[in-house]
Motif scaffolding. Structure first.
Motif, short mmCIF file in Angstrom:
data_model
loop_
_atom_site.label_atom_id
_atom_site.label_comp_id
_atom_site.label_asym_id
_atom_site.label_seq_id
_atom_site.Cartn_x
_atom_site.Cartn_y
_atom_site.Cartn_z
N TYR A 37 0.83 -1.21 0.00
CA TYR A 37 0.00 0.00 0.00
C TYR A 37 0.86 1.26 0.00
O TYR A 37 0.53 2.27 -0.62
N SER A 38 2.02 1.19 0.68
CA SER A 38 2.84 2.39 0.90
C SER A 38 3.43 2.97 -0.38
O SER A 38 3.79 4.15 -0.42
N ASN A 39 3.62 2.11 -1.42
CA ASN A 39 4.19 2.58 -2.68
C ASN A 39 5.69 2.91 -2.53
O ASN A 39 6.27 3.60 -3.36
N LEU A 40 6.32 2.41 -1.46
CA LEU A 40 7.73 2.71 -1.21
C LEU A 40 8.66 2.00 -2.19
O LEU A 40 9.74 2.52 -2.51
N GLY A 41 8.28 0.81 -2.63
CA GLY A 41 9.14 0.06 -3.54
C GLY A 41 10.51 -0.23 -2.94
O GLY A 41 10.62 -0.65 -1.78
N PRO A 42 11.59 0.02 -3.68
CA PRO A 42 12.94 -0.30 -3.19
C PRO A 42 13.39 0.56 -2.01
O PRO A 42 14.42 0.26 -1.39
N LEU A 43 12.65 1.63 -1.69
CA LEU A 43 13.07 2.51 -0.59
C LEU A 43 12.81 1.90 0.78
O LEU A 43 13.10 2.52 1.81
#
Length: 421
Positions: A37-43
């Protein structure tokens, strides 16, 4: 699943409960759903553990400033309330710090939505396409109503009327709902004026300048170390006091709110009055700390130490410290005088204090003063009249007991009573 070994008359007899292995799997699945949900991906790799605590700058003053900002960011991540604005040039650690906040909140089970502003605007545009797998309304509502929103690189987008309007709608909606929000930007000053007013709203938003390309603003501290100033933050102030009753706790909360509002927009005078150990110095130092973190000038001084330094400078003896200019004190954009009235009352000290405060009174320069009731009563009448002038000054009484225990003085208006614990 497991069944508890309990007596037959126990309400949980015969019921099945998840085992520890299943609970771990459920928790793991929950974190994974939050990360998607956060959409952070590789971060998700960027955390406080791998964030350089002093930044990458070799200057000790900038390192201390960055470390203080990181501590503020950690405190926000523990209790995400209000808005946190991280500013500074490219490569100073804004994105890493914001991602660390996001990852910490995800680990606490707080749903967080990460968006790089130029990418977000592109995604909103593509939702108008019939081939889009998400509607414009769905994405826009997710951004506006996320429990915690992180907007990275605000100000690097193409500035068009449509883009500015969408960003204003997002931030204005979250501003009205008081939803926790983190924003990174090179400079708030370069943003649309409507966005600036939201991002710098007193009482809601805190701006942390991680690094500045311009020279650091010079601040003066007399009678306390910069490390001590940086250790006293609003988040560390306990408005519950030490064995304080309801009225005493209320006075601490009022003082905390007044100091926070003053720190965000230092104007006119704030006078904190209360017994020794009631938190006056902590609040005054927290105001100074906020100015230092925001790269705004402040002159913080313990009054007895300040006057001693001035006396030595006047005599030509510099052993007690660097040269100190009376004009520098008088004209500082923000002056904080801690423990006024605790100095030795001589004609010389009265004259110097009157020169300082009378100049600031006439020019309406922002000033914060702390004092006890006895010290306030013993002040020169010329000084006291200026401190209590309602046209410029906001006297805030603190009627709480000493945080360190012992005797305290409570008061309401001008009436004073002693109370022992």
């Amino acid at each position: 699943m497991v069944t508890l070994d309990v007596p037959t008359d126990h309400p949980d007899f015969g019921k099945s409960f998840p085992c520890t292995c299943m609970l771990r799997e459920l928790d793991k699945g929950r974190i994974e759903r939050l990360e998607r949900y956060s959409n952070l991906g590789p971060l998700t790799r960027l955390t406080f553990d791998n964030l350089q605590p002093k930044g990458l700058d070799g200057d000790p003053q900038r390192q201390a400033k960055f470390q203080s900002c990181c501590e503020e960011a950690r405190a926000f991540a523990d209790h995400p309330e209000g808005w946190l604005v991280l500013t500074g040039p490219s490569g100073c650690g804004k994105t890493h710090t914001a991602a660390a906040i996001t990852n910490h909140c995800l680990s606490q089970g707080i749903a967080s939505f990460w968006a790089i502003v130029p990418d977000l605007l592109d995604h909103l545009r593509t939702t108008f396409s019939p081939a889009s797998d998400i509607t414009y309304d769905d994405l826009f509502e997710r951004v506006k109503n996320a429990p915690l929103l992180i907007l990275d690189d605000l100000g690097t987008h193409s500035s068009t009327p449509w883009a500015e309007e969408k960003l204003f709608q997002v931030l204005n909606s979250r501003f009205n709902a008081q939803l926790p929000t983190v924003v990174t930007s090179i400079s708030v000053d370069d943003l649309d004026e409507r966005l600036q007013t939201r991002l710098r709203s007193p009482g809601l938003s805190i701006e942390l300048i991680l690094k500045t390309d311009s020279p650091l603003v010079h601040s003066q501290i007399v009678g306390m170390t910069e490390e001590a100033i940086c250790s006293m933050r609003f988040k560390d102030f306990d408005p519950q006091g030490m064995n304080a009753d309801r009225e005493e706790r209320a006075s601490l909360k009022i003082a905390l709110d007044a100091a926070q509002q003053f720190a965000e927009q230092p104007e006119a005078w704030l006078v904190l009055v209360g017994p020794a150990g009631s938190g006056k110095t902590h609040l005054a130092a927290a105001v100074a700390n906020r100015q230092i973190n925001s790269n705004r000038p402040v002159f913080f001084a313990n009054v007895p130490e300040l006057l001693e330094r001035l006396r030595y400078n006047a005599s030509g003896d510099q052993k007690k410290g660097d040269s100190l200019s009376l004009n520098e004190i008088k004209t500082s954009p923000l002056l904080i005088l801690d423990d006024l009235g605790m100095e030795t009352a001589t004609a010389w000290t009265k004259d110097k204090l009157h020169q300082i405060l009378n100049y600031r009174y006439n020019t309406r320069l922002a000033t914060l003063v702390t004092a006890t009731i006895p010290a306030l009563d013993s002040l020169d009448a010329r000084i006291k009249s200026r401190l209590m002038d309602p046209k410029i000054s906001n006297p805030v009484p603190i009627g709480a007991p000493d945080y360190r225990g012992g005797e305290d003085i409570l008061f309401s208006g001008t009436k004073k009573t002693k109370k022992r614990r």
